[in-house]
Motif scaffolding. Structure first.
Motif, PDB file in Angstrom:
ATOM      1  N   VAL A 151       0.844  -1.189   0.000  1.00 54.78           N
ATOM      2  CA  VAL A 151       0.000   0.000   0.000  1.00 54.78           C
ATOM      3  C   VAL A 151       0.887   1.250   0.000  1.00 54.78           C
ATOM      4  O   VAL A 151       1.727   1.411   0.884  1.00 54.78           O
ATOM      5  CB  VAL A 151      -0.916   0.024   1.233  1.00 54.78           C
ATOM      6  CG1 VAL A 151      -1.784   1.274   1.228  1.00 54.78           C
ATOM      7  CG2 VAL A 151      -1.786  -1.230   1.270  1.00 54.78           C
ATOM      8  N   PRO A 152       0.734   2.146  -0.987  1.00 58.78           N
ATOM      9  CA  PRO A 152       1.511   3.383  -0.993  1.00 58.78           C
ATOM     10  C   PRO A 152       1.248   4.218   0.258  1.00 58.78           C
ATOM     11  O   PRO A 152       0.159   4.170   0.840  1.00 58.78           O
ATOM     12  CB  PRO A 152       1.008   4.106  -2.256  1.00 58.78           C
ATOM     13  CG  PRO A 152       0.433   3.014  -3.120  1.00 58.78           C
ATOM     14  CD  PRO A 152      -0.134   2.011  -2.167  1.00 58.78           C
ATOM     15  N   ILE A 157      -6.026   2.718   4.364  1.00 62.57           N
ATOM     16  CA  ILE A 157      -6.692   1.430   4.429  1.00 62.57           C
ATOM     17  C   ILE A 157      -7.864   1.520   5.409  1.00 62.57           C
ATOM     18  O   ILE A 157      -7.702   1.962   6.541  1.00 62.57           O
ATOM     19  CB  ILE A 157      -5.734   0.309   4.869  1.00 62.57           C
ATOM     20  CG1 ILE A 157      -4.564   0.219   3.907  1.00 62.57           C
ATOM     21  CG2 ILE A 157      -6.467  -1.026   4.941  1.00 62.57           C
ATOM     22  CD1 ILE A 157      -4.955  -0.117   2.497  1.00 62.57           C
ATOM     23  N   LYS A 158      -9.028   1.098   4.954  1.00 60.30           N
ATOM     24  CA  LYS A 158     -10.225   1.087   5.791  1.00 60.30           C
ATOM     25  C   LYS A 158     -10.951  -0.247   5.637  1.00 60.30           C
ATOM     26  O   LYS A 158     -10.794  -0.952   4.636  1.00 60.30           O
ATOM     27  CB  LYS A 158     -11.175   2.237   5.413  1.00 60.30           C
ATOM     28  CG  LYS A 158     -10.670   3.614   5.799  1.00 60.30           C
ATOM     29  CD  LYS A 158     -10.635   3.768   7.320  1.00 60.30           C
ATOM     30  CE  LYS A 158     -10.160   5.150   7.728  1.00 60.30           C
ATOM     31  NZ  LYS A 158     -10.126   5.300   9.204  1.00 60.30           N
ATOM     32  N   VAL A 159     -11.765  -0.565   6.629  1.00 63.02           N
ATOM     33  CA  VAL A 159     -12.586  -1.769   6.593  1.00 63.02           C
ATOM     34  C   VAL A 159     -14.050  -1.357   6.510  1.00 63.02           C
ATOM     35  O   VAL A 159     -14.506  -0.531   7.312  1.00 63.02           O
ATOM     36  CB  VAL A 159     -12.358  -2.647   7.831  1.00 63.02           C
ATOM     37  CG1 VAL A 159     -13.315  -3.839   7.827  1.00 63.02           C
ATOM     38  CG2 VAL A 159     -10.914  -3.135   7.878  1.00 63.02           C
ATOM     39  N   LEU A 160     -14.754  -1.901   5.544  1.00 60.61           N
ATOM     40  CA  LEU A 160     -16.186  -1.666   5.392  1.00 60.61           C
ATOM     41  C   LEU A 160     -16.923  -2.922   5.840  1.00 60.61           C
ATOM     42  O   LEU A 160     -16.606  -4.030   5.398  1.00 60.61           O
ATOM     43  CB  LEU A 160     -16.535  -1.361   3.937  1.00 60.61           C
ATOM     44  CG  LEU A 160     -18.028  -1.237   3.593  1.00 60.61           C
ATOM     45  CD1 LEU A 160     -18.635  -0.038   4.301  1.00 60.61           C
ATOM     46  CD2 LEU A 160     -18.222  -1.127   2.090  1.00 60.61           C
ATOM     47  N   ASP A 210      -8.495  -0.100  -0.124  1.00 61.28           N
ATOM     48  CA  ASP A 210      -7.324   0.761  -0.305  1.00 61.28           C
ATOM     49  C   ASP A 210      -7.811   2.050  -0.956  1.00 61.28           C
ATOM     50  O   ASP A 210      -8.128   2.086  -2.136  1.00 61.28           O
ATOM     51  CB  ASP A 210      -6.299   0.044  -1.186  1.00 61.28           C
ATOM     52  CG  ASP A 210      -5.089   0.917  -1.525  1.00 61.28           C
ATOM     53  OD1 ASP A 210      -5.046   2.081  -1.074  1.00 61.28           O
ATOM     54  OD2 ASP A 210      -4.200   0.426  -2.242  1.00 61.28           O
ATOM     55  N   LEU A 211      -7.890   3.131  -0.161  1.00 56.45           N
ATOM     56  CA  LEU A 211      -8.383   4.420  -0.645  1.00 56.45           C
ATOM     57  C   LEU A 211      -7.242   5.231  -1.248  1.00 56.45           C
ATOM     58  O   LEU A 211      -6.258   5.529  -0.563  1.00 56.45           O
ATOM     59  CB  LEU A 211      -9.025   5.222   0.486  1.00 56.45           C
ATOM     60  CG  LEU A 211     -10.487   4.938   0.847  1.00 56.45           C
ATOM     61  CD1 LEU A 211     -10.659   3.496   1.307  1.00 56.45           C
ATOM     62  CD2 LEU A 211     -10.959   5.902   1.918  1.00 56.45           C
ATOM     63  N   PRO A 212      -7.336   5.619  -2.528  1.00 57.54           N
ATOM     64  CA  PRO A 212      -6.312   6.458  -3.135  1.00 57.54           C
ATOM     65  C   PRO A 212      -6.419   7.895  -2.616  1.00 57.54           C
ATOM     66  O   PRO A 212      -7.410   8.250  -1.960  1.00 57.54           O
ATOM     67  CB  PRO A 212      -6.638   6.380  -4.628  1.00 57.54           C
ATOM     68  CG  PRO A 212      -8.113   6.153  -4.665  1.00 57.54           C
ATOM     69  CD  PRO A 212      -8.417   5.299  -3.468  1.00 57.54           C
ATOM     70  N   PRO A 213      -5.429   8.743  -2.883  1.00 52.95           N
ATOM     71  CA  PRO A 213      -5.444  10.125  -2.376  1.00 52.95           C
ATOM     72  C   PRO A 213      -6.693  10.909  -2.759  1.00 52.95           C
ATOM     73  O   PRO A 213      -7.124  11.791  -2.029  1.00 52.95           O
ATOM     74  CB  PRO A 213      -4.183  10.739  -3.004  1.00 52.95           C
ATOM     75  CG  PRO A 213      -3.278   9.581  -3.244  1.00 52.95           C
ATOM     76  CD  PRO A 213      -4.172   8.434  -3.604  1.00 52.95           C
TER      77      PRO A 213
END
Length: 241
Positions: A151-152, A157-160, A210-213
């Motif tokens: 992961v950059p 990182i989040k959990v849904l 994985d959430l990008p910017p």
């Protein structure tokens, strides 16, 4: 932790989808639409979809070449025997298991593996795996078996999590949002489980993202809030433990 509980009733009749305009309670679609459709999943699937997978191994010629394959195996639960049979067959053909996942799916058991073996032995390995007792097999070349996903630092990182009565289109709707907004699904698992006290069937899902910017936690939470209202389930976002 952010949590949103749906207030809607009559959840069994809901069908939801997500596109560039937001969540919709009508016209459930299995795929996404709009300009954002080129992001995320569609781009990531292009190589496999076009059949560009290569069997090129570690050497320039076929002599002694190592090749990697993705193996999917599924069949009735046999108390550990499937894991033993598959891994033993790979070992007998001089292969290595590079990575693997396995889980129970209903009354069946499913395995996914990346295996590496000599090119000359790959056909026999496939044949012997396909001949194992009570097992269905899918065997195809791996695209990038030695690549480790990292992961950059600019990503989050989040959990849904999802809990609710069985509602058609939940997974597809959430996946549509992720694909349009370039959010990678690292892994997810879902199951039907008995509800406390009533034993009614309940749908549960856990998805690691994985959430990008370009996608903030706030925008994800807003989307989750809207999805909860439309789909009639509980959705919430939490940090990775």
């Amino acid at each position: 932790m952010f949590r949103k509980t749906a207030q809607a009733s009559g959840y069994q009749g809901y069908k939801g989808s997500y596109n560039k305009g937001g969540w919709s309670s009508t016209g459930y679609q299995a795929s996404w639409s709009g300009d954002g459709g080129s992001k995320g999943g569609s781009r990531g699937m292009s190589t496999a979809a076009k059949g560009e997978t290569s069997e090129k191994g570690e050497k320039g010629d076929r002599g002694g070449e190592k090749v990697s394959y993705v193996v999917h195996a599924a069949g009735p639960q046999r108390h550990g025997m499937m894991v033993h049979d598959v891994c033993d067959t790979v070992a007998r053909h001089g292969g290595d298991v590079l990575s693997s996942r396995a889980t129970r799916l209903g009354s069946d058991f499913s395995m996914m593996l990346v295996v590496k073996c000599d090119y000359e032995r790959a056909d026999n390995l496939k044949k012997d795996l396909a001949g194992l007792e009570d097992m269905q097999l899918c065997f195809h070349p791996a695209t990038a078996p030695d690549v480790t996903y990292t992961v950059p630092h600019s990503h989050t990182i989040k959990v849904l999590r999802v809990t609710g009565h069985d509602t058609k289109g939940v997974v597809s709707s959430l996946a549509s949002y992720m694909a349009i907004n370039g959010v990678r699904i690292i892994n997810f698992a879902s199951e039907m489980a008995a509800a406390p006290f009533t034993d009614d069937p309940m749908f549960k899902l856990r998805m690691v993202l994985d959430l990008p910017p370009g996608v903030s936690e706030e925008s994800l939470e807003d989307a989750v809030e809207a999805a909860a209202r439309v789909l009639g389930v509980d959705l919430w976002v939490e940090a990775v433990n």
